[in-house]
Design a protein around this motif. Structure first.
Motif, short mmCIF file in Angstrom:
data_model
loop_
_atom_site.label_atom_id
_atom_site.label_comp_id
_atom_site.label_asym_id
_atom_site.label_seq_id
_atom_site.Cartn_x
_atom_site.Cartn_y
_atom_site.Cartn_z
N MET A 1 54.32 -21.13 7.05
CA MET A 1 53.87 -21.16 5.67
C MET A 1 52.52 -20.46 5.57
SD MET A 1 53.37 -24.48 3.34
CE MET A 1 51.71 -24.79 2.90
N LYS A 2 52.43 -19.46 4.71
CA LYS A 2 51.17 -18.74 4.51
C LYS A 2 50.30 -19.50 3.53
CE LYS A 2 51.27 -14.19 5.94
NZ LYS A 2 50.61 -12.97 5.79
N LEU A 3 49.04 -19.62 3.88
CA LEU A 3 48.08 -20.30 3.04
C LEU A 3 47.36 -19.28 2.18
CD1 LEU A 3 46.90 -23.15 2.67
CD2 LEU A 3 45.23 -22.59 4.42
N GLU A 4 47.32 -19.48 0.87
CA GLU A 4 46.59 -18.57 -0.02
C GLU A 4 45.42 -19.33 -0.61
OE1 GLU A 4 44.99 -15.63 -1.65
OE2 GLU A 4 46.81 -15.25 -0.49
N LEU A 5 44.22 -18.94 -0.21
CA LEU A 5 43.01 -19.64 -0.65
C LEU A 5 42.15 -18.81 -1.59
CD1 LEU A 5 41.91 -21.24 2.75
CD2 LEU A 5 43.23 -22.29 0.92
N ALA A 6 42.45 -17.52 -1.75
CA ALA A 6 41.62 -16.65 -2.59
C ALA A 6 41.49 -17.24 -3.99
CB ALA A 6 42.22 -15.25 -2.66
N GLY A 7 40.25 -17.33 -4.46
CA GLY A 7 39.96 -17.87 -5.78
C GLY A 7 39.68 -19.36 -5.78
N ALA A 8 40.00 -20.04 -4.70
CA ALA A 8 39.76 -21.49 -4.61
C ALA A 8 38.28 -21.75 -4.34
CB ALA A 8 40.61 -22.10 -3.51
N VAL A 9 37.82 -22.91 -4.77
CA VAL A 9 36.43 -23.31 -4.56
C VAL A 9 36.42 -24.56 -3.69
CG1 VAL A 9 34.31 -24.11 -5.68
CG2 VAL A 9 35.70 -22.34 -6.77
N PHE A 10 35.60 -24.52 -2.64
CA PHE A 10 35.41 -25.65 -1.74
C PHE A 10 33.93 -25.94 -1.67
CE2 PHE A 10 39.31 -23.57 -0.48
CZ PHE A 10 40.19 -24.63 -0.31
N GLY A 11 33.50 -27.01 -2.32
CA GLY A 11 32.07 -27.32 -2.36
C GLY A 11 31.32 -26.21 -3.07
N ARG A 12 30.41 -25.56 -2.35
CA ARG A 12 29.61 -24.46 -2.91
C ARG A 12 30.21 -23.10 -2.62
NH1 ARG A 12 24.09 -25.62 -3.92
NH2 ARG A 12 23.48 -23.63 -3.03
N LEU A 13 31.38 -23.06 -1.96
CA LEU A 13 31.99 -21.80 -1.53
C LEU A 13 33.16 -21.37 -2.42
CD1 LEU A 13 32.12 -22.42 2.32
CD2 LEU A 13 30.52 -20.94 1.09
N LEU A 14 33.13 -20.12 -2.85
CA LEU A 14 34.24 -19.49 -3.56
C LEU A 14 34.94 -18.59 -2.55
CD1 LEU A 14 35.88 -18.50 -6.05
CD2 LEU A 14 34.07 -16.79 -6.38
N VAL A 15 36.23 -18.77 -2.34
CA VAL A 15 36.98 -17.95 -1.40
C VAL A 15 37.29 -16.61 -2.06
CG1 VAL A 15 39.03 -17.79 0.05
CG2 VAL A 15 37.98 -20.03 -0.37
N LEU A 16 36.85 -15.51 -1.42
CA LEU A 16 37.05 -14.17 -1.96
C LEU A 16 38.38 -13.58 -1.49
CD1 LEU A 16 33.43 -12.81 -1.45
CD2 LEU A 16 34.43 -13.80 -3.52
N HIS A 17 38.58 -13.51 -0.17
CA HIS A 17 39.82 -12.95 0.37
C HIS A 17 39.91 -13.27 1.86
CE1 HIS A 17 37.62 -9.65 2.33
NE2 HIS A 17 36.93 -9.54 1.19
N LYS A 18 41.12 -13.07 2.40
CA LYS A 18 41.36 -13.27 3.83
C LYS A 18 40.69 -12.13 4.59
CE LYS A 18 45.12 -14.53 6.96
NZ LYS A 18 44.29 -14.54 8.08
N VAL A 19 40.09 -12.44 5.71
CA VAL A 19 39.46 -11.43 6.56
C VAL A 19 40.55 -10.73 7.35
CG1 VAL A 19 37.82 -11.02 8.44
CG2 VAL A 19 37.32 -12.78 6.71
N GLU A 20 40.63 -9.40 7.19
CA GLU A 20 41.68 -8.63 7.87
C GLU A 20 41.53 -8.70 9.38
OE1 GLU A 20 42.56 -4.67 6.55
OE2 GLU A 20 41.82 -5.14 4.54
N GLY A 21 42.66 -8.83 10.06
CA GLY A 21 42.66 -8.83 11.52
C GLY A 21 42.17 -10.11 12.15
N SER A 22 42.02 -11.15 11.36
CA SER A 22 41.55 -12.42 11.91
C SER A 22 42.62 -13.48 11.75
CB SER A 22 40.28 -12.89 11.20
OG SER A 22 40.60 -13.28 9.87
N ALA A 23 42.54 -14.48 12.56
CA ALA A 23 43.49 -15.59 12.49
C ALA A 23 42.91 -16.71 11.64
CB ALA A 23 43.80 -16.10 13.89
N GLY A 24 43.27 -16.71 10.38
CA GLY A 24 42.88 -17.81 9.50
C GLY A 24 41.45 -17.80 9.00
N MET A 25 40.78 -16.65 9.03
CA MET A 25 39.40 -16.56 8.53
C MET A 25 39.40 -16.03 7.10
SD MET A 25 37.44 -17.67 10.97
CE MET A 25 35.80 -17.07 10.66
N TRP A 26 38.54 -16.62 6.27
CA TRP A 26 38.44 -16.24 4.87
C TRP A 26 36.99 -15.91 4.54
CZ3 TRP A 26 42.71 -16.09 1.66
CH2 TRP A 26 43.89 -16.60 2.21
N LEU A 27 36.78 -14.83 3.78
CA LEU A 27 35.44 -14.46 3.33
C LEU A 27 35.12 -15.27 2.09
CD1 LEU A 27 32.99 -12.69 3.87
CD2 LEU A 27 33.93 -11.05 2.23
N CYS A 28 34.00 -15.95 2.13
CA CYS A 28 33.59 -16.81 1.01
C CYS A 28 32.20 -16.42 0.54
CB CYS A 28 33.55 -18.27 1.47
SG CYS A 28 35.11 -18.89 2.09
#
Length: 135
Positions: A1-28
Motif C-alpha cells: 500500500m502506497k502512502l500519500e502524505l503530500a499536503g498533510a500537516v503533522f504538528g508544525r510540518l506541512l508535507v510537500l512531496h516524497k523525496v525521490e530515490g529514498s525509502a519513505g522520506m518526505w520533504l516537509c
C-alpha cells in the motif's frame, strides 16, 4: 500500500512531496520556514512534528532539571577548586554515569538552555554563562 502524505500537516510540518530515490522520506516545510526530509513513519506515528525549532524554543524556557543543576554545581565547584572546568569524562566519573555520552547529554541540555557554553572540538572550554551564574 502506497502512502500519500503530500499536503498533510503533522504538528508544525506541512508535507510537500516524497523525496525521490529514498525509502519513505518526505520533504516537509516547518512553520518556521525551514525544510527538512522526514521519514513518513515518524510523521504518521507522531515522532516528528517540527524541524527541531519547537524543541529549541521550548527547551530554552524550561528550567534545568535536578540532575542538570547537579552537573552545573559540579562544574562550578571544579572551576572554583582547580581554576579550570572539568572535561566530559570527569563529569561522567563524578556522577557514576555508564558512559561519557550521558554527561555530554546533560552538558548539551545546559548549553541549549543558555546556562553553559562550550568550544567546539576543544578541551576544557566549558564555561558558565551569566544566566548560569544566577542559578
Amino acid at each position: 500500500m502506497k502512502l500519500e502524505l503530500a499536503g498533510a500537516v503533522f504538528g508544525r510540518l506541512l508535507v510537500l512531496h516524497k523525496v525521490e530515490g529514498s525509502a519513505g522520506m518526505w520533504l516537509c516545510r516547518c512553520e518556521c520556514g525551514k525544510e527538512k526530509a522526514v521519514k513518513g513513519f515518524s510523521l504518521t506515528h507522531g515522532d516528528t512534528s517540527s524541524c527541531g525549532c519547537w524543541r529549541a524554543m521550548y527547551g530554552m524556557l524550561l528550567p534545568p532539571t535536578k540532575k542538570q543543576m547537579a552537573v552545573l554545581n559540579f562544574i562550578r565547584s571544579h572551576i572554583a577548586d582547580k581554576g579550570y572546568p572539568p572535561v566530559v569524562h570527569e563529569i561522567a566519573q563524578h556522577f557514576g554515569f555508564a558512559s561519557d555520552n550521558a554527561a555530554q547529554c546533560h552538558i548539551n541540555q545546559l548549553r541549549r538552555k543558555g546556562i553553559v557554553t562550550t568550544g567546539r572540538g576543544l578541551v576544557r572550554t566549558l564555561a558558565i554563562t551569566e544566566k548560569g551564574m544566577s542559578l
